[in-house]
Write an enzyme that holds these catalytic residues in place. Structure first.
Site, PDB file in Angstrom:
ATOM      1  N   VAL A   1       6.830  -6.022   6.409  1.00 30.59           N
ATOM      2  CA  VAL A   1       7.495  -4.954   5.668  1.00 30.59           C
ATOM      3  C   VAL A   1       8.887  -4.746   6.262  1.00 30.59           C
ATOM      4  O   VAL A   1       9.028  -4.577   7.480  1.00 30.59           O
ATOM      5  CB  VAL A   1       6.693  -3.632   5.721  1.00 30.59           C
ATOM      6  CG1 VAL A   1       7.439  -2.539   4.948  1.00 30.59           C
ATOM      7  CG2 VAL A   1       5.290  -3.829   5.155  1.00 30.59           C
TER       8      VAL A   1
ATOM      9  N   ASP B   1      -9.774   3.327   0.570  1.00 27.58           N
ATOM     10  CA  ASP B   1      -9.219   3.193   1.928  1.00 27.58           C
ATOM     11  C   ASP B   1      -8.262   4.350   2.222  1.00 27.58           C
ATOM     12  O   ASP B   1      -7.157   4.148   2.723  1.00 27.58           O
ATOM     13  CB  ASP B   1      -8.518   1.849   2.091  1.00 27.58           C
ATOM     14  CG  ASP B   1      -8.379   1.438   3.565  1.00 27.58           C
ATOM     15  OD1 ASP B   1      -9.123   1.986   4.404  1.00 27.58           O
ATOM     16  OD2 ASP B   1      -7.536   0.577   3.871  1.00 27.58           O
TER      17      ASP B   1
END
Length: 290
Positions: free
Chosen positions: A37, A148
């Protein structure tokens, strides 16, 4: 620790610079075994963005075919003030997928708790919790379970507003359908998931929300829950109204477990009455008193 960038990713970056009209000169801000990222200032989107580069070849085949496909599908579809906004998905490379999303300058809720120790129940705790349940309800109303929900997947933008992200385990799910995919993160997982029993994905999401609320306010993990054993709380926090809501969210019985409506009208959250709904679907703002 220095993050290694593969030659194939190095070759991709110049084209991303041009495509996004972005500087993209800094090293990655986050890495997993299959993704990187980056943070960059994109003139195309006129904002600072997060650029996630996923390496398909680093994923097991069943994950790439099953979970990644679902993640991209959900990421494309959802639009809510408290869900991380996807700006672009590019899968033109045979081995890489690029997801460009809004950048959350204040990091994750986990980072906030590690820095501050815990979050005051009001006004910050109640505001963030309300934003979280609005995001979860939006997904559920559209037949999507997240699977999640955890502090690391909850982001804070420059204004301190919450954004639920990372749809890697998300999927469309019919009401009443039982899930047998035992995915997620153990400390946030409902008892049915941990013991490998077919479970209600919607109720499992609300259990994870309860763990998030406990950890936000207390500043520590709840002790490993045991069937029919009351939760342990510090003597001075949280308030009894907040404790009761947490206990309802962490009910072992998924048929009794609290959901959106019970959270919204709970004795803890309902008194926070300074909410003004701007849109019947989801959008709202907090009225500030001066």
């Amino acid at each position: 620790m220095q993050i290694t960038i593969s030659p194939s990713t190095e070759c991709l970056i110049p084209s991303l610079r041009t495509y996004l009209d972005a500087d993209l000169n800094d090293p990655p801000i986050f890495a997993t075994n299959h993704s990187l990222v980056f943070r960059a200032n994109s003139q195309r989107f006129r904002s600072i963005v997060a650029i996630k580069i996923i390496n398909r070849k680093a994923l097991p085949q069943h994950v790439a075919e099953k979970f990644l496909t679902r993640e991209l599908d959900v990421t494309r579809k959802v639009r809510h003030p408290h869900l991380l906004k996807c700006l672009l998905i590019n899968s033109s490379s045979p081995s890489k997928i690029v997801i460009v999303s809004e950048y959350c300058a204040r990091g994750t809720l986990l980072q906030m708790i590690l820095t501050e120790g815990n979050i005051k129940e009001t006004p910050t705790g109640a505001r963030l919790f309300r934003q979280l349940i609005e995001a979860v309800q939006y997904l559920h109303a559209r037949g999507v379970i997240h699977r999640d929900i955890k502090l690391e997947n909850i982001f804070l933008d420059a204004n301190g507003d919450l954004k639920l992200g990372d749809f890697g385990f998300s999927r469309q799910f019919e009401k009443g359908q039982r899930s047998t995919s035992f995915c997620g993160t153990r400390p946030y997982s409902a008892p049915q998931v941990v013991t490998y029993q077919p479970y209600d994905g919607y109720a499992a999401d609300w259990y994870s929300v309860g763990i998030v609320l406990y950890t936000m306010i207390v500043g520590n993990w709840p002790k490993e829950p045991k069937l029919n054993v009351a939760l342990n709380f510090p003597p001075d926090s949280p308030t009894h109204a907040c404790r009761r809501l947490i206990a309802r969210l962490l009910d072992d019985d998924e048929n009794r477990r609290a959901g959106f409506e019970e959270c919204l009208y709970s004795e803890w959250l309902a008194p926070q009455s300074n909410w003004m709904f701007a849109d019947a679907n989801f959008a709202y703002t907090v009225l500030q008193h001066t």
